[in-house]
Structure formats: structure tokens, C-alpha cells
Design a protein around this motif. Sequence first.
Motif, PDB file in Angstrom:
ATOM      1  N   GLY A  59       0.792  -1.232   0.000  1.00  0.00           N
ATOM      2  CA  GLY A  59       0.000   0.000   0.000  1.00  0.00           C
ATOM      3  C   GLY A  59       0.817   1.271   0.000  1.00  0.00           C
ATOM      4  O   GLY A  59       0.286   2.355   0.209  1.00  0.00           O
ATOM      5  N   ILE A  60       2.122   1.160  -0.224  1.00  0.00           N
ATOM      6  CA  ILE A  60       2.983   2.343  -0.281  1.00  0.00           C
ATOM      7  C   ILE A  60       3.081   2.802  -1.731  1.00  0.00           C
ATOM      8  O   ILE A  60       3.418   2.017  -2.619  1.00  0.00           O
ATOM      9  N   THR A  61       2.779   4.067  -1.963  1.00  0.00           N
ATOM     10  CA  THR A  61       2.884   4.626  -3.300  1.00  0.00           C
ATOM     11  C   THR A  61       4.296   5.146  -3.512  1.00  0.00           C
ATOM     12  O   THR A  61       4.792   5.938  -2.720  1.00  0.00           O
ATOM     13  N   ILE A  71       8.618  28.420  -4.594  1.00  0.00           N
ATOM     14  CA  ILE A  71       7.266  28.195  -4.079  1.00  0.00           C
ATOM     15  C   ILE A  71       7.310  26.976  -3.166  1.00  0.00           C
ATOM     16  O   ILE A  71       7.972  25.988  -3.467  1.00  0.00           O
ATOM     17  N   ASP A  72       6.591  27.033  -2.056  1.00  0.00           N
ATOM     18  CA  ASP A  72       6.641  25.948  -1.084  1.00  0.00           C
ATOM     19  C   ASP A  72       5.721  24.775  -1.394  1.00  0.00           C
ATOM     20  O   ASP A  72       5.773  23.769  -0.709  1.00  0.00           O
ATOM     21  N   ASP A  73       4.853  24.876  -2.381  1.00  0.00           N
ATOM     22  CA  ASP A  73       3.951  23.782  -2.723  1.00  0.00           C
ATOM     23  C   ASP A  73       4.591  22.837  -3.726  1.00  0.00           C
ATOM     24  O   ASP A  73       5.472  23.223  -4.493  1.00  0.00           O
ATOM     25  N   GLY A  74       4.120  21.604  -3.712  1.00  0.00           N
ATOM     26  CA  GLY A  74       4.580  20.625  -4.679  1.00  0.00           C
ATOM     27  C   GLY A  74       3.430  19.742  -5.101  1.00  0.00           C
ATOM     28  O   GLY A  74       2.352  19.778  -4.516  1.00  0.00           O
ATOM     29  N   ILE A  75       3.647  18.933  -6.125  1.00  0.00           N
ATOM     30  CA  ILE A  75       2.639  18.014  -6.633  1.00  0.00           C
ATOM     31  C   ILE A  75       3.223  16.614  -6.589  1.00  0.00           C
ATOM     32  O   ILE A  75       4.313  16.375  -7.118  1.00  0.00           O
ATOM     33  N   LEU A  76       2.491  15.692  -5.964  1.00  0.00           N
ATOM     34  CA  LEU A  76       2.904  14.297  -5.926  1.00  0.00           C
ATOM     35  C   LEU A  76       2.366  13.595  -7.164  1.00  0.00           C
ATOM     36  O   LEU A  76       1.192  13.741  -7.502  1.00  0.00           O
ATOM     37  N   VAL A  77       3.217  12.816  -7.825  1.00  0.00           N
ATOM     38  CA  VAL A  77       2.851  12.168  -9.078  1.00  0.00           C
ATOM     39  C   VAL A  77       3.031  10.664  -8.952  1.00  0.00           C
ATOM     40  O   VAL A  77       4.061  10.194  -8.485  1.00  0.00           O
ATOM     41  N   ASN A  78       2.024   9.931  -9.386  1.00  0.00           N
ATOM     42  CA  ASN A  78       2.102   8.476  -9.494  1.00  0.00           C
ATOM     43  C   ASN A  78       1.516   8.101 -10.842  1.00  0.00           C
ATOM     44  O   ASN A  78       0.322   8.212 -11.049  1.00  0.00           O
ATOM     45  N   SER A  79       2.333   7.654 -11.754  1.00  0.00           N
ATOM     46  CA  SER A  79       1.831   7.324 -13.084  1.00  0.00           C
ATOM     47  C   SER A  79       1.401   5.872 -13.191  1.00  0.00           C
ATOM     48  O   SER A  79       0.895   5.450 -14.215  1.00  0.00           O
ATOM     49  N   GLU A  80       1.637   5.067 -12.146  1.00  0.00           N
ATOM     50  CA  GLU A  80       1.293   3.652 -12.111  1.00  0.00           C
ATOM     51  C   GLU A  80       1.963   2.844 -13.208  1.00  0.00           C
ATOM     52  O   GLU A  80       1.635   1.692 -13.411  1.00  0.00           O
TER      53      GLU A  80
END
Length: 104
Positions: A59-61, A71-80
Amino acid sequence: MIVKVIPQRKEPEIFAQPWEIEHIVELPPGEFLHFKEHLLEDYPFIAEHAKELHTDGHGITHGMLVLCEGIDDGILVNSEASLSSSTGQSAITWGTSRRTKIPR
């Protein structure tokens, strides 16, 4: 007024899915804004690592964190890693993350 939202209902408990960051990519502001507004487009920096981005049997991505300079924000990406033959990458799953100290 037009706004973009992802409606969510009130959950009795917040379940934070565990992620292991396999790669960190930092984009210049213009590229990050384009990426943020066009998440389903094909991006070479995702395709390059797509086979490593997945959710394992525990269950770990295993994902990628895309950051923006200044900028302090980021985007998490999982393309599978389910690459289509026509585009070379699949749609991504994303979430936002606040930058703290990122080990390099």
C-alpha cells in the motif's frame, strides 16, 4: 465567480496514504504553472521514471515530487507505470505537498 475545486465530504478520520518519494523534480515557475494547470499532458520527466512510479503490495505509493523554484507547494505524481503505446505515459494521480526541508 468561477473556481476550481475537488469537493470532498467530511470524513470521520483522515487516512494519510504513505508515499515514498523516488524522484524529486524542480521546475521553473512558468513550467510548474503549466504542469499544474495541465496535469494530463505528457511530460518527459514523468515518462523517464514511469516504471518506478506505482503502488506496491504493502500500500505504499512510490511517486515523484514535482516542486517549483521559490514556491513551497509541490505536486505528488504516481503514473502507475501503465504506459500507453500512443502517448508514452498514463494519467497521473496528484496531491499537493508543503515543502519543508527536502533532503537532496
